[in-house]
Write an enzyme that holds these catalytic residues in place. Sequence first.
Site, short mmCIF file in Angstrom:
data_model
loop_
_atom_site.label_atom_id
_atom_site.label_comp_id
_atom_site.label_asym_id
_atom_site.label_seq_id
_atom_site.Cartn_x
_atom_site.Cartn_y
_atom_site.Cartn_z
CB ALA A 7 -0.91 -0.01 1.22
CG MET A 8 3.59 1.69 -2.67
SD MET A 8 4.52 1.55 -4.21
CE MET A 8 5.61 2.98 -4.08
CB SER A 9 0.47 6.57 1.54
OG SER A 9 1.76 6.84 2.09
N GLY A 10 2.44 7.36 -1.15
CA GLY A 10 3.18 8.50 -1.69
C GLY A 10 4.09 9.14 -0.66
N GLY A 11 4.12 8.58 0.55
CA GLY A 11 5.00 9.08 1.60
C GLY A 11 6.29 8.30 1.67
CB VAL A 12 9.52 9.09 3.32
CG1 VAL A 12 9.11 9.26 4.78
CG2 VAL A 12 10.94 8.56 3.21
CG ASP A 13 7.07 6.42 7.12
OD1 ASP A 13 8.29 6.62 7.26
OD2 ASP A 13 6.20 7.04 7.75
CB CYS A 100 -9.14 3.60 7.66
SG CYS A 100 -8.64 3.59 5.92
N GLY A 124 3.55 0.91 5.32
CA GLY A 124 4.64 1.65 5.93
C GLY A 124 4.42 1.93 7.40
CB CYS A 196 -7.13 10.99 4.44
SG CYS A 196 -8.39 9.69 4.62
#
Length: 341
Positions: A7-13, A100, A124, A196
Amino acid sequence: MARVLVAMSGGVDSSVAAHLLQEQGHEVIGAFLRLGDGGQAAEKSRACCTVEDAIDARRVADVLEIRFYSFNYAEQFRKIIDYFVDEYREGRTPNPCARCNQWIKFDVFHDLARDLGAEFVATGHYARVVEGVDGPRLARGIDGNKDQSYFLATVPYSVLKECLFPVGELRKSQVRDLAGAANLPVVQKAESQEICFVPANDYRRVIRKEAPESLQQGDIIDEDGDKIGTHEGYAAYTVGQRRGLGIAAGEPRYVVKTDRTTNQVVLGRRESLLEDQFQISEMNWLSPTPPELPHRCTVQIRHGGTPQSCTVQVNPGNEWLEVSLDQPVFAIASGQVAALY
């Protein structure tokens, strides 16, 4: 090695999580979940799931040269928003991030992983899955300042063995260093610190839109029942709140209770919010079998809260459990998650 859906949120983690799994030799597939209205999300500077986040996630996937998908889960996510509003309408304090994780990321997302032939789901989160003598257990992340296991307390145990948390063994500074070494384009990206779907971190805007009847003016009263002011709507206040009350008093006053029936907000002294016992429901035991009760453990009642020593026991006469604290705790809010460790 396995196929893993991240699950890629677009954050660094989550970006570093995908990178670490790839370095370990796994076949990594990235997925971004659109959970709400992109236009609304664009108002926020430190929230997740924005259009910019989707672009960042794809940029990271391009650098890693992995397959990447973007899925629109806005319809399923509506359940989280409805829950959030209903809790405030009932005078409780919701925990949308935990719900969530329970209803979307570790339920619907796991179904998606199976459809793509993935054996594991990774995120992450700063948490760990450790092997116990009787099966996997959820544990705190190594970085105590970033630990997110509290928000994962609602994850079904049946899917825990399919979860990977690659950054749970690292500290935040190490994650940043790894992102820089891998030339990931999000290395300096700020963290998301807002809900969010809440514009500008103002949850009253959501309540005003979805449940305007709960934001009608009413009386602020003290614990003796005397009126001391007027509020803008009972749903705009939470137990333990001190700021923004609009009441001048000789000593600090806190929200002790909100009453939907009478549309009143009750204020009291800090000691009125010190409690050494409360009840919990909807138990989600993160172990193969529930422990024998009564059981000694620690309990955490809010994100970032200090774990408190307690005894958990059966409450005679109903299906709820009773938590008895060794020391009183301030502002135990109905509706929140109580995570037992």
